[in-house]
Write an enzyme that holds these catalytic residues in place. Structure first.
Site, mmCIF file in Angstrom:
data_model
loop_
_atom_site.group_PDB
_atom_site.id
_atom_site.type_symbol
_atom_site.label_atom_id
_atom_site.label_comp_id
_atom_site.label_asym_id
_atom_site.label_seq_id
_atom_site.Cartn_x
_atom_site.Cartn_y
_atom_site.Cartn_z
ATOM 1 N N SER A 105 52.199 9.596 81.025
ATOM 2 C CA SER A 105 51.891 8.217 80.645
ATOM 3 C C SER A 105 51.833 7.285 81.848
ATOM 4 O O SER A 105 51.385 6.148 81.722
ATOM 5 C CB SER A 105 52.942 7.707 79.653
ATOM 6 O OG SER A 105 54.232 7.769 80.229
ATOM 7 N N HIS A 146 45.608 11.042 79.067
ATOM 8 C CA HIS A 146 46.782 10.375 78.502
ATOM 9 C C HIS A 146 46.547 10.036 77.040
ATOM 10 O O HIS A 146 45.885 9.058 76.704
ATOM 11 C CB HIS A 146 47.110 9.100 79.291
ATOM 12 C CG HIS A 146 48.230 8.317 78.699
ATOM 13 N ND1 HIS A 146 48.262 6.940 78.700
ATOM 14 C CD2 HIS A 146 49.380 8.712 78.072
ATOM 15 C CE1 HIS A 146 49.361 6.535 78.096
ATOM 16 N NE2 HIS A 146 50.048 7.586 77.706
ATOM 17 N N GLU A 205 43.288 7.866 77.554
ATOM 18 C CA GLU A 205 42.869 7.405 78.875
ATOM 19 C C GLU A 205 42.601 8.639 79.743
ATOM 20 O O GLU A 205 43.520 9.405 80.043
ATOM 21 C CB GLU A 205 43.954 6.544 79.515
ATOM 22 C CG GLU A 205 44.154 5.207 78.829
ATOM 23 C CD GLU A 205 45.333 4.424 79.391
ATOM 24 O OE1 GLU A 205 45.242 3.189 79.489
ATOM 25 O OE2 GLU A 205 46.364 5.067 79.722
ATOM 26 N N ASN A 258 49.715 1.116 79.427
ATOM 27 C CA ASN A 258 51.145 1.072 79.722
ATOM 28 C C ASN A 258 51.511 0.023 80.758
ATOM 29 O O ASN A 258 52.636 -0.502 80.742
ATOM 30 C CB ASN A 258 51.639 2.451 80.160
ATOM 31 C CG ASN A 258 51.959 3.340 78.968
ATOM 32 O OD1 ASN A 258 52.096 2.863 77.852
ATOM 33 N ND2 ASN A 258 52.078 4.627 79.203
#
Length: 290
Positions: free
Chosen positions: A120, A141, A153, A192
């Site tokens: 992540s 991700h 992602e 994130n």
């Protein structure tokens, strides 16, 4: 390159659901973990989720059974990955562990195989040089929980070839997931980095005594229309996951602001990791099975 067989390494909260996405999409999929108990739990969780999907008419009984027929569970890394066209690593969020896994995979998988990390936050350039094929290494991700969240992602490092990124994007499409390509890597990627900024500020406000964590969650949901508050989300994702992420970021930046907060550290040391342990910031009647 056509992907027909996928290996997912790590049967935790992310890995087992990524593996099922692969099986549902028609790929022959192996899920590997060093723990037989983890594999057994993963199998039970997936059976429970798929049974609920059948009951809700999200998939047919035949589709459920076909997906499971394409999915194998093993503790043997070679059995899982020796014929894989694509490997997705989903082990603990620790760079040293990931580098060790990629180094082992490099000796096992075919020369053309793509090695992707589901990290992540950790960029693949920190992992790629542990292999002899940096051009075949990228980030894929998935978001938690993968069987629900429609986003991946796909992140290119300077080492990643155009073909590797294109194949990763195509696999996401076959899994019926919306993939977004990041042409340039940055720790934490897009979602994130935004999320961590919110969580870091929420934690600062809580530790500063400005409001209780429940009230911060309430304001975030009522005033900002977020579906879930930052502390609720930490409980859902796993407090240990956020803790390890911040540890890794601090290792990279050496910025004291990136260190895990006192509260997160205390939660991890107490084993209060959120929903999966029955207690985090909130207390849950029963352990929630992902």
């Amino acid at each position: 390159m056509k992907v027909e067989q996928i290996a997912v390494i790590g049967a935790g909260s992310m890995g087992h659901q990524i593996a099922m996405l692969g099986a549902l999409a028609g790929f022959r999929t192996s899920l590997q973990d060093i723990s037989n108990d983890s594999l057994a739990q993963a199998k039970d969780k997936l059976a429970d989720i798929m049974d609920k999907w059948v009951a809700k008419n999200k998939i047919s009984e035949a589709d459920r059974n076909e997906a499971f027929s394409r999915l194998t569970f093993t503790t043997d890394l070679r059995d899982a990955a020796s014929e894989a066209d694509l490997v997705i690593e989903a082990v603990v969020e620790k760079l040293a562990v990931k580098r060790e896994v990629f180094s082992k995979l490099d000796e096992i998988v075919p020369s053309y195989a793509i090695l992707a990390t589901n990290s992540s936050t950790i960029v693949s350039s920190l992992i790629a040089d542990s292999t002899s094929r940096p051009g075949n290494v990228c980030n894929m991700h998935f978001f938690f929980p993968p069987l629900v969240m429609d986003c991946v992602e796909v992140v290119k490092g300077e080492h990643t070839t155009e073909e590797t990124a294109a194949v990763a994007m195509e696999v996401c499409e076959q899994m019926n997931r919306t993939a977004v390509l990041l042409e340039k890597e940055i720790s934490g990627f897009i979602a994130n980095r935004i999320l961590f900024a919110i969580q870091k500020e929420a934690m600062s406000l809580y530790e500063g005594g400005y409001a209780d964590f429940k009230d911060i969650d309430k304001i975030t949901k009522k005033a900002l229309h977020h579906p879930i508050g930052p502390f609720e989300l930490m409980d859902l994702s796993g407090i240990d996951v956020g803790y390890y992420v911040m540890q890794q970021q601090y290792e990279e930046t050496k910025d004291p602001n990136d260190k895990p907060s006192k509260t997160l550290t205390e939660k991890v040391e107490a084993g209060e990791l959120g929903r999966k342990t029955g207690k985090g910031f909130y207390t849950y009647d029963n352990k929630v099975r992902n």
